[in-house]
Design a protein around this motif. Sequence first.
Motif, PDB file in Angstrom:
ATOM      1  N   MET A 172       6.784  -0.919  18.395  1.00  0.00           N
ATOM      2  CA  MET A 172       5.923  -1.261  17.213  1.00  0.00           C
ATOM      3  C   MET A 172       5.042  -0.210  16.950  1.00  0.00           C
ATOM      4  SD  MET A 172       5.082  -3.177  14.705  1.00  0.00           S
ATOM      5  CE  MET A 172       6.623  -4.072  14.957  1.00  0.00           C
ATOM      6  N   TYR A 173       4.604   0.012  15.768  1.00  0.00           N
ATOM      7  CA  TYR A 173       3.924   1.223  15.240  1.00  0.00           C
ATOM      8  C   TYR A 173       2.120   0.866  15.541  1.00  0.00           C
ATOM      9  CZ  TYR A 173       7.941   2.241  12.530  1.00  0.00           C
ATOM     10  OH  TYR A 173       9.082   2.490  12.213  1.00  0.00           O
ATOM     11  N   SER A 174       1.451   1.760  15.706  1.00  0.00           N
ATOM     12  CA  SER A 174      -0.027   1.490  16.295  1.00  0.00           C
ATOM     13  C   SER A 174      -0.600   2.226  14.890  1.00  0.00           C
ATOM     14  CB  SER A 174      -0.326   2.450  17.110  1.00  0.00           C
ATOM     15  OG  SER A 174      -0.153   3.825  17.033  1.00  0.00           O
ATOM     16  N   ASN A 175      -1.990   1.662  14.815  1.00  0.00           N
ATOM     17  CA  ASN A 175      -2.885   1.908  13.745  1.00  0.00           C
ATOM     18  C   ASN A 175      -3.166   3.519  13.743  1.00  0.00           C
ATOM     19  OD1 ASN A 175      -3.491  -0.144  12.351  1.00  0.00           O
ATOM     20  ND2 ASN A 175      -5.032  -0.972  13.922  1.00  0.00           N
ATOM     21  N   GLY A 176      -2.948   3.917  12.344  1.00  0.00           N
ATOM     22  CA  GLY A 176      -3.271   5.434  12.245  1.00  0.00           C
ATOM     23  C   GLY A 176      -1.808   6.294  12.409  1.00  0.00           C
ATOM     24  N   VAL A 177      -0.708   5.529  12.549  1.00  0.00           N
ATOM     25  CA  VAL A 177       0.363   6.374  12.518  1.00  0.00           C
ATOM     26  C   VAL A 177       0.808   6.859  11.131  1.00  0.00           C
ATOM     27  CG1 VAL A 177       2.062   4.254  12.018  1.00  0.00           C
ATOM     28  CG2 VAL A 177       2.942   6.135  13.048  1.00  0.00           C
ATOM     29  N   SER A 178       1.346   7.942  11.080  1.00  0.00           N
ATOM     30  CA  SER A 178       1.571   8.648   9.757  1.00  0.00           C
ATOM     31  C   SER A 178       2.695   7.688   9.235  1.00  0.00           C
ATOM     32  CB  SER A 178       2.258  10.093   9.966  1.00  0.00           C
ATOM     33  OG  SER A 178       2.694  10.714   8.659  1.00  0.00           O
ATOM     34  N   ALA A 179       2.216   7.268   7.888  1.00  0.00           N
ATOM     35  CA  ALA A 179       2.959   6.225   7.015  1.00  0.00           C
ATOM     36  C   ALA A 179       4.501   6.760   6.869  1.00  0.00           C
ATOM     37  CB  ALA A 179       2.418   6.016   5.726  1.00  0.00           C
ATOM     38  N   ASN A 180       4.620   8.133   6.822  1.00  0.00           N
ATOM     39  CA  ASN A 180       6.136   8.441   6.616  1.00  0.00           C
ATOM     40  C   ASN A 180       6.897   8.316   7.584  1.00  0.00           C
ATOM     41  OD1 ASN A 180       4.820  10.659   7.833  1.00  0.00           O
ATOM     42  ND2 ASN A 180       6.055  12.200   7.012  1.00  0.00           N
ATOM     43  N   GLY A 196       6.766  -9.823  12.164  1.00  0.00           N
ATOM     44  CA  GLY A 196       5.641 -10.348  11.077  1.00  0.00           C
ATOM     45  C   GLY A 196       4.550  -9.558  10.970  1.00  0.00           C
ATOM     46  N   HIS A 197       4.643  -8.136  11.415  1.00  0.00           N
ATOM     47  CA  HIS A 197       3.539  -7.045  11.209  1.00  0.00           C
ATOM     48  C   HIS A 197       3.637  -6.627   9.742  1.00  0.00           C
ATOM     49  CE1 HIS A 197       3.510  -7.520  15.524  1.00  0.00           C
ATOM     50  NE2 HIS A 197       2.629  -6.647  15.619  1.00  0.00           N
ATOM     51  N   VAL A 198       2.542  -6.032   9.380  1.00  0.00           N
ATOM     52  CA  VAL A 198       2.350  -5.720   8.017  1.00  0.00           C
ATOM     53  C   VAL A 198       1.811  -4.144   8.363  1.00  0.00           C
ATOM     54  CG1 VAL A 198       1.344  -6.002   5.666  1.00  0.00           C
ATOM     55  CG2 VAL A 198       2.185  -7.879   7.071  1.00  0.00           C
ATOM     56  N   ALA A 199       1.977  -3.166   7.420  1.00  0.00           N
ATOM     57  CA  ALA A 199       1.550  -1.905   7.415  1.00  0.00           C
ATOM     58  C   ALA A 199       0.898  -1.642   6.133  1.00  0.00           C
ATOM     59  CB  ALA A 199       2.497  -0.801   7.556  1.00  0.00           C
ATOM     60  N   LEU A 200      -0.166  -1.091   5.840  1.00  0.00           N
ATOM     61  CA  LEU A 200      -0.882  -0.633   4.747  1.00  0.00           C
ATOM     62  C   LEU A 200      -0.898   0.743   4.403  1.00  0.00           C
ATOM     63  CD1 LEU A 200      -2.054  -3.474   5.245  1.00  0.00           C
ATOM     64  CD2 LEU A 200      -3.726  -2.760   3.434  1.00  0.00           C
ATOM     65  N   ARG A 201      -0.832   1.155   3.197  1.00  0.00           N
ATOM     66  CA  ARG A 201      -1.082   2.887   3.293  1.00  0.00           C
ATOM     67  C   ARG A 201      -1.723   3.068   1.760  1.00  0.00           C
ATOM     68  NH1 ARG A 201       5.051   5.579   2.099  1.00  0.00           N
ATOM     69  NH2 ARG A 201       5.127   4.504   0.092  1.00  0.00           N
ATOM     70  N   ASN A 202      -2.286   4.300   1.815  1.00  0.00           N
ATOM     71  CA  ASN A 202      -2.842   4.627   0.369  1.00  0.00           C
ATOM     72  C   ASN A 202      -1.814   5.344  -0.453  1.00  0.00           C
ATOM     73  OD1 ASN A 202      -4.064   6.145  -1.562  1.00  0.00           O
ATOM     74  ND2 ASN A 202      -5.994   6.587  -0.650  1.00  0.00           N
ATOM     75  N   SER A 203      -1.569   4.819  -1.462  1.00  0.00           N
ATOM     76  CA  SER A 203      -0.334   5.337  -2.445  1.00  0.00           C
ATOM     77  C   SER A 203      -0.495   6.851  -2.729  1.00  0.00           C
ATOM     78  CB  SER A 203      -0.152   4.606  -3.768  1.00  0.00           C
ATOM     79  OG  SER A 203      -1.335   4.773  -4.351  1.00  0.00           O
ATOM     80  N   ARG A 204      -1.888   7.378  -2.649  1.00  0.00           N
ATOM     81  CA  ARG A 204      -2.108   8.800  -3.121  1.00  0.00           C
ATOM     82  C   ARG A 204      -1.760   9.469  -1.989  1.00  0.00           C
ATOM     83  NH1 ARG A 204      -7.894   8.604  -4.364  1.00  0.00           N
ATOM     84  NH2 ARG A 204      -7.661   6.507  -3.247  1.00  0.00           N
ATOM     85  N   PRO A 235      -2.263   8.226   7.161  1.00  0.00           N
ATOM     86  CA  PRO A 235      -2.195   7.177   8.238  1.00  0.00           C
ATOM     87  C   PRO A 235      -2.031   5.844   7.555  1.00  0.00           C
ATOM     88  CG  PRO A 235      -4.558   7.833   7.571  1.00  0.00           C
ATOM     89  CD  PRO A 235      -3.460   8.730   6.973  1.00  0.00           C
ATOM     90  N   ALA A 236      -1.492   5.012   8.443  1.00  0.00           N
ATOM     91  CA  ALA A 236      -0.984   3.749   7.736  1.00  0.00           C
ATOM     92  C   ALA A 236      -1.915   2.726   8.784  1.00  0.00           C
ATOM     93  CB  ALA A 236       0.178   3.172   8.053  1.00  0.00           C
ATOM     94  N   LEU A 237      -2.428   1.565   8.181  1.00  0.00           N
ATOM     95  CA  LEU A 237      -2.946   0.629   9.396  1.00  0.00           C
ATOM     96  C   LEU A 237      -1.908  -0.545   9.330  1.00  0.00           C
ATOM     97  CD1 LEU A 237      -6.424   0.233   7.333  1.00  0.00           C
ATOM     98  CD2 LEU A 237      -5.963   1.481   9.707  1.00  0.00           C
ATOM     99  N   VAL A 238      -2.057  -0.982  10.682  1.00  0.00           N
ATOM    100  CA  VAL A 238      -0.843  -1.888  10.816  1.00  0.00           C
ATOM    101  C   VAL A 238      -1.477  -3.302  11.444  1.00  0.00           C
ATOM    102  CG1 VAL A 238       1.067  -2.497  12.562  1.00  0.00           C
ATOM    103  CG2 VAL A 238       0.750  -0.011  11.618  1.00  0.00           C
ATOM    104  N   TYR A 239      -1.192  -4.374  10.944  1.00  0.00           N
ATOM    105  CA  TYR A 239      -1.817  -5.636  11.232  1.00  0.00           C
ATOM    106  C   TYR A 239      -0.835  -6.384  11.779  1.00  0.00           C
ATOM    107  CZ  TYR A 239      -5.611  -3.923   8.502  1.00  0.00           C
ATOM    108  OH  TYR A 239      -6.937  -3.151   8.093  1.00  0.00           O
TER     109      TYR A 239
END
Length: 77
Positions: A1-9, A38-46, A51-55
């Motif tokens: 699973m991805y961790s917080n701060g992983v590069s969104a790409n 069931g995890h969700v990732a968030l990123r800034n579209s700009r 980094p992506a936040l993963v919950y």
Amino acid sequence: MYSNGVSANLITGVTWVKSSLSDGIGGNCVEIARLAEGHVALRNSRDTCGPALVYNSGEWEAFLQGAKDGEFDSMTV
């Protein structure tokens, strides 16, 4: 699973979505992607490579319920 701060790409095989209420001007949006288990990732579209936040599902559900209940209304300008 991805961790917080992983590069969104580096999060591959997902579809990033943003709110239909986004104005689309200037890319000022938050995008989300559904991940495995069931995890969700968030990123800034700009900064789609930033980094992506993963919950996990519990964290995401708690946030959504708080937003629906108005707990974050004081955060808007």
